[in-house]
Design a protein around this motif. Structure first.
Motif, mmCIF file in Angstrom:
data_model
loop_
_atom_site.group_PDB
_atom_site.id
_atom_site.type_symbol
_atom_site.label_atom_id
_atom_site.label_comp_id
_atom_site.label_asym_id
_atom_site.label_seq_id
_atom_site.Cartn_x
_atom_site.Cartn_y
_atom_site.Cartn_z
ATOM 1 N N TYR A 165 28.086 28.712 41.961
ATOM 2 C CA TYR A 165 29.005 28.167 42.787
ATOM 3 C C TYR A 165 27.859 27.165 43.581
ATOM 4 O O TYR A 165 27.906 26.029 43.521
ATOM 5 N N ASP A 166 26.921 27.685 44.273
ATOM 6 C CA ASP A 166 26.030 26.795 45.113
ATOM 7 C C ASP A 166 25.156 25.890 44.320
ATOM 8 O O ASP A 166 24.968 24.549 44.660
ATOM 9 N N ALA A 167 24.600 26.597 43.026
ATOM 10 C CA ALA A 167 23.665 25.749 42.576
ATOM 11 C C ALA A 167 24.450 24.310 41.789
ATOM 12 O O ALA A 167 23.850 23.367 41.722
ATOM 13 N N LYS A 168 25.584 24.837 41.409
ATOM 14 C CA LYS A 168 26.432 23.620 41.033
ATOM 15 C C LYS A 168 26.614 22.410 41.975
ATOM 16 O O LYS A 168 26.283 21.316 41.545
ATOM 17 N N TRP A 169 26.842 22.765 43.001
ATOM 18 C CA TRP A 169 26.998 21.684 44.241
ATOM 19 C C TRP A 169 25.822 20.979 44.481
ATOM 20 O O TRP A 169 25.740 19.986 44.616
ATOM 21 N N LEU A 170 24.730 21.960 44.635
ATOM 22 C CA LEU A 170 23.378 21.258 44.885
ATOM 23 C C LEU A 170 22.915 20.278 43.940
ATOM 24 O O LEU A 170 22.177 19.491 44.349
ATOM 25 N N ARG A 171 23.192 20.779 42.581
ATOM 26 C CA ARG A 171 22.795 19.850 41.323
ATOM 27 C C ARG A 171 23.143 18.796 41.499
ATOM 28 O O ARG A 171 22.710 17.803 40.954
ATOM 29 N N VAL A 172 24.460 18.533 41.759
ATOM 30 C CA VAL A 172 25.271 17.242 42.013
ATOM 31 C C VAL A 172 24.480 16.502 43.055
ATOM 32 O O VAL A 172 24.309 15.317 42.853
ATOM 33 N N SER A 173 24.063 17.001 44.009
ATOM 34 C CA SER A 173 23.191 16.376 44.882
ATOM 35 C C SER A 173 21.622 16.486 44.924
ATOM 36 O O SER A 173 20.947 16.213 45.714
#
Length: 850
Positions: free
Chosen positions: A276-284
């Motif tokens: 979950y966190d990685a997906k958000w961070l990757r978008v950023s």
DNA sequence: AGTCAGCGCGCG
DNA sequence: AAAGCGCGCGCTGACT
């Protein structure tokens, strides 16, 4: 305290008990109140007292009482009984005693104390209610029935004890560094560049990472880095980002980009549900990785435990639950958000230390974790972000057709519905049901509604074949409106047009509600549909597919973007919507009869081994055996009917269920005698399965767990239950689990290896999703010639020996289908797979150009 | 307006 | 006496 009333008859339960109205007992001015669902038997009372003393509670401080005051073995208290009894007795007890602490057992106690329902959700939470500090957990009866709950139950009681004593938590909370200016940020980046380990967590706002209004509210980490002398130092830090009170509110994306490289360079990256966190961070633009996920590790070590961060913190670290309401974080003050954001990765780090040690102690599990779970998690991040392509034109037309079909069927059905305003046509119309408190006429509703029941069973006077669960107040369950009922009614009333219409309608209704409209709602601007695959969503190691838990909370509106891609109807009308964009092809690669093959492999059944090695169709073989015909004369329908025999009996099905399955799924009717004979025929054909079943039963009774050939463990503590039914259920699970588990692990490993190969060879092919024993890909048409044989050979020759020490001595078959769309993909022969260049034009529609 | 259980059904 | 396993989710109706 309160008086008991031996003549109380306020509720039904008084008629079913020896001792009417037992009120509480214990210290009269106690500060701890213990509330059970009903007066405890001495066994349960002893069990509770033993556990409480063990946890360090002074029993002389306690007052023991119950939600309902009559104990009955025959009758479970219904909602009304609970309400009446609580109002008349328990409420008074609490009011008069004013306890400081309340411990509740069972859902009834939870409801009576806090007005909440759902004990499995609320268990182990410390909250305030009735002027007391409250904790509820499952009832001792439930623990005895399902011994698997014991560990968590004891942890709940320990938490209650530590709450009472005021000595919460075994961890010291370190100072947190709030990174709120450029200087601190630069310093943090310098430390990050040196760091060897980072445990991280983000707080977010917005529906999902693609929502244009979404943002990362804060990013927190617990980090290990070497100081000047080379000694490991721990730092807990948090960066406020997209929040009105954050100094970085306008430049939060820049802040993330600024630290990205240092972040990405850290070798060990730990998170809880890090996908979950990685997906958000990757978008950023921060390519965060997950090299150790505490949720996945916890689940692998014990698939039955609660795997949320907070329950793990409570059970592994002994810390009290922390956290804040995460709804709409940007409207809440920043400071507490930062504080709680810091605690998550800090506790995650300490949980990591424990779980890592547990895995080191169990090398086979460690292997599954490192070679299967963590790599799969990484792949799934990309798979979920890419999404599966859905054909926008086909989808639009499918929506039209679905609604037209349903509405047309509705119109036809309406001709059989009376006019409620015209009672002259039939007095029966006066019984038209009402709905809601104001005695409003119920609307016509062909879904499984009360109106529908009236229409079917009173107006049209169909016989009631099946009923649902008996209600709390002993009234009979609702008449069933399931498809099986309709099919059964059809055999009795073959000429009645309504039944056929209803079966047809339920299909289109489901398409409208669950599939086509949902697909359009959630498709992104590239016509891609995204799911969330959970690696900790099942007890066997299979993936589950759907949405994040948080997205499930709001029931109707804002249903979240996640869609279950493992239950797409096989009907080409739906499956034909998914595919590959122009210029690309859709590939489905599935392991043929994999569970059956693995059952044979595990059981070593001689006949099964022979059949599989000879490449015989086991379903055809079973059909021949059942009908007594030679294989050449077996019809398609007979082969179809043999399928449930193989898969059902393999896992302990009984002949009665077989009759049902055969009828429902394949429309084939069997007599009792034929059914019994089919079961005999099955074990006659595979005698090794009998011994294998017995062996699994023996193992699970002895160890309380079973293990798959690749090392995954299924814990079955229910095998120690006092309830025979529960024990037998665990036995069947012991038989099924290793097979299902191994099959899904092979699928997962195939996906991991193939994805690696595609990248290594620079092939334009991507995984779109996994469906238990199948992998779906999209592949650029120009690369099909290389990709297809790679898929087949990789899946059929997995390096299980090298990676898991498991040598497979039976052939594994990967069946490959190719097409522009999933629903229309055609199966390839081996020759076609390995020499695809000669068959390209048969399978690739070149009129679809990108 | 939100929550929950029960039912029913989609998939392997 | 009674007996496939593993999932997710939409709808209804009762309740707060």
């Amino acid at each position: 305290m309160i008086e008991r009333n031996p003549r109380c008859n306020l509720c039904r339960l008084s008629q079913y008990t020896d001792t009417v109205c037992e009120v509480g007992f214990g210290r009269k001015n106690a500060d701890i109140m213990v509330i059970s669902r009903m007066p405890n038997s001495s066994t349960y009372q002893d069990m509770i007292e033993a556990e409480l003393s063990q946890a360090g509670i002074d029993l002389t401080r306690c007052y023991f009482t119950s939600v309902v005051k009559c104990r009955s073995f025959e009758k479970d208290p219904g909602k009304k009984d609970i309400k009446t009894c609580t109002e008349n007795y328990l409420d008074l007890e609490i009011e008069r005693m004013k306890p400081k602490f309340i411990l509740g057992f069972g859902n009834e106690a939870l409801a009576a104390i806090t007005k909440n329902s759902g004990i499995m959700k609320y268990r182990g939470r410390v909250s305030e209610a009735r002027g007391a500090t409250v904790l509820c957990t499952v009832s001792p009866a439930s623990v005895v029935r399902n011994p698997g709950q014991k560990g968590a139950w004891q942890a709940d009681l320990q938490l209650f004890a530590s709450t009472v004593s005021g000595h919460a938590g075994g961890l010291e909370i370190p100072k947190m560094a709030i990174i709120d200016d450029k200087v601190k940020l630069a310093k943090l980046r310098t430390l990050m560049a040196k760091a060897t380990l980072l445990s991280y967590d983000i707080e977010t706002a917005g529906q999902d990472e693609w929502d244009p209004t979404a943002g990362i509210v804060s990013l927190a980490g617990t980090m290990i880095y070497p100081d000047a002398d080379g000694n490991d130092k721990l730092i807990v830090w948090v960066i406020p980002l997209d929040h009105p009170q954050s100094p970085f509110r306008k430049v939060w994306r820049d802040v993330l980009r600024y630290i990205a490289k240092a972040f990405e360079g850290i070798k060990v990256q730990i998170a809880h549900n890090g996908k979950y966190d990685a997906k958000w961070l990757r978008v950023s633009k921060v390519q965060a990785r997950v090299t150790f996920d505490t949720m996945l590790a916890a689940h692998l070590l014990d698939e039955n435990r609660l795997k949320g961060l907070k329950p793990l913190g409570r059970m592994l670290l002994g810390v009290a639950p922390w956290g804040i309401d995460t709804k709409d974080l940007r409207s809440q003050p920043l400071r507490p958000i930062l504080k709680y954001n810091c605690l998550d990765p800090y506790y995650t780090y300490h949980i990591y230390l424990k779980l890592r040690q547990d895995l080191i102690d169990q090398p086979r599990l460690m292997r599954v974790f490192k070679l299967m779970v963590i790599p799969a998690n990484e792949k799934l991040i990309e798979i979920e972000q890419r999404g599966a392509w859905i054909d926008p034109e086909k989808l639009a037309s499918a929506i039209n057709v679905s609604f037209q079909m349903r509405d047309e069927l509705d119109r036809e059905l309406m001709t059989y519905v009376p006019d409620p305003d015209d009672p002259t046509q039939d007095v029966k119309v006066l019984t038209w049901p009402t709905q809601g408190k104001k005695a409003k006429w119920a609307e016509v509703n062909f879904n499984a509604s009360n109106w529908m029941r009236w229409w079917m069973f009173e107006w049209l006077e169909f016989p009631i074949i099946e009923r649902g669960k008996v209600k709390d107040d002993d009234s009979p369950g609702d008449p069933s409106l399931a498809e099986a009922t309709m099919v059964e009614l059809q055999t009795r009333f073959p000429d009645h047009p309504v039944l056929k219409l209803l079966v047809e309608r339920s299909k289109w209704q489901k398409y409208c509600s669950t599939y086509v409209t949902r697909y359009q709602e959630v498709a992104d601007d590239q016509n891609r549909i995204h799911t969330v695959f959970k690696l900790a969503g099942t007890v066997t190691g299979r993936l589950s597919s759907g949405k994040e838990d948080e997205e499930k909370i709001s029931a109707t509106r804002d249903r979240g973007r996640g869609v279950n891609l493992q239950q797409v109807p096989r009907d080409p009308f739906i499956r034909g919507l998914f595919g590959a964009p122009p210029g690309w092809s859709f590939i489905e690669a599935d392991f043929g009869q994999i569970e059956f093959r693995l059952a044979v492999f595990i059981s070593r059944d001689k006949n099964g081994l022979r059949l599989i090695r000879e490449g015989v169709d086991v379903h055809l073989e079973m059909a021949a055996k059942m009908t007594g015909k030679p294989i050449s004369l077996v019809t398609k329908d007979e082969r179809k009917a043999a399928k449930p025999v193989n898969f059902g009996y393999l896992y302990g099905m009984w002949w009665k269920k077989f009759i049902e399955t055969a009828k429902m799924k394949y429309g084939v009717l069997f007599t009792d005698e034929q059914a019994k004979a089919s079961r005999v025929a099955f074990f006659d054909m595979y005698p090794g399965f009998v011994h294998w079943h017995n062996r699994q039963r023996r193992i699970v009774h002895e160890y309380g767990r079973v293990q798959s050939p690749l090392g995954r463990i299924r814990h079955l503590p229910d095998i120690f239950s006092a309830d025979k039914m529960v024990v037998q259920e665990a036995e069947r699970q012991a038989i099924n689990s290793p097979v299902q588990s191994m099959a899904s692990d092979m699928n997962l490993l195939g996906m991991i290896l193939l994805d690696d190969e595609f990248k290594r060879l620079g092939l334009r092919a991507h995984t779109l999703g996994l469906v238990h024993d199948a992998i779906n890909f999209e592949c650029h048409n120009d690369d099909l010639v290389q990709v297809l044989p790679l898929i087949k050979s990789t899946m059929e020759h997995l390096p299980l020996k090298k990676k898991f020490g498991c040598e497979i001595d039976i052939p594994i078959a990967a069946d490959i289908k190719v097409g522009s769309h999933w629903g229309y993909a055609k199966e390839l022969t081996d020759e076609q797979v390995f020499n695809f260049q000669h068959y390209y034009h048969e399978f690739v529609d070149e009129s679809r150009v990108s």
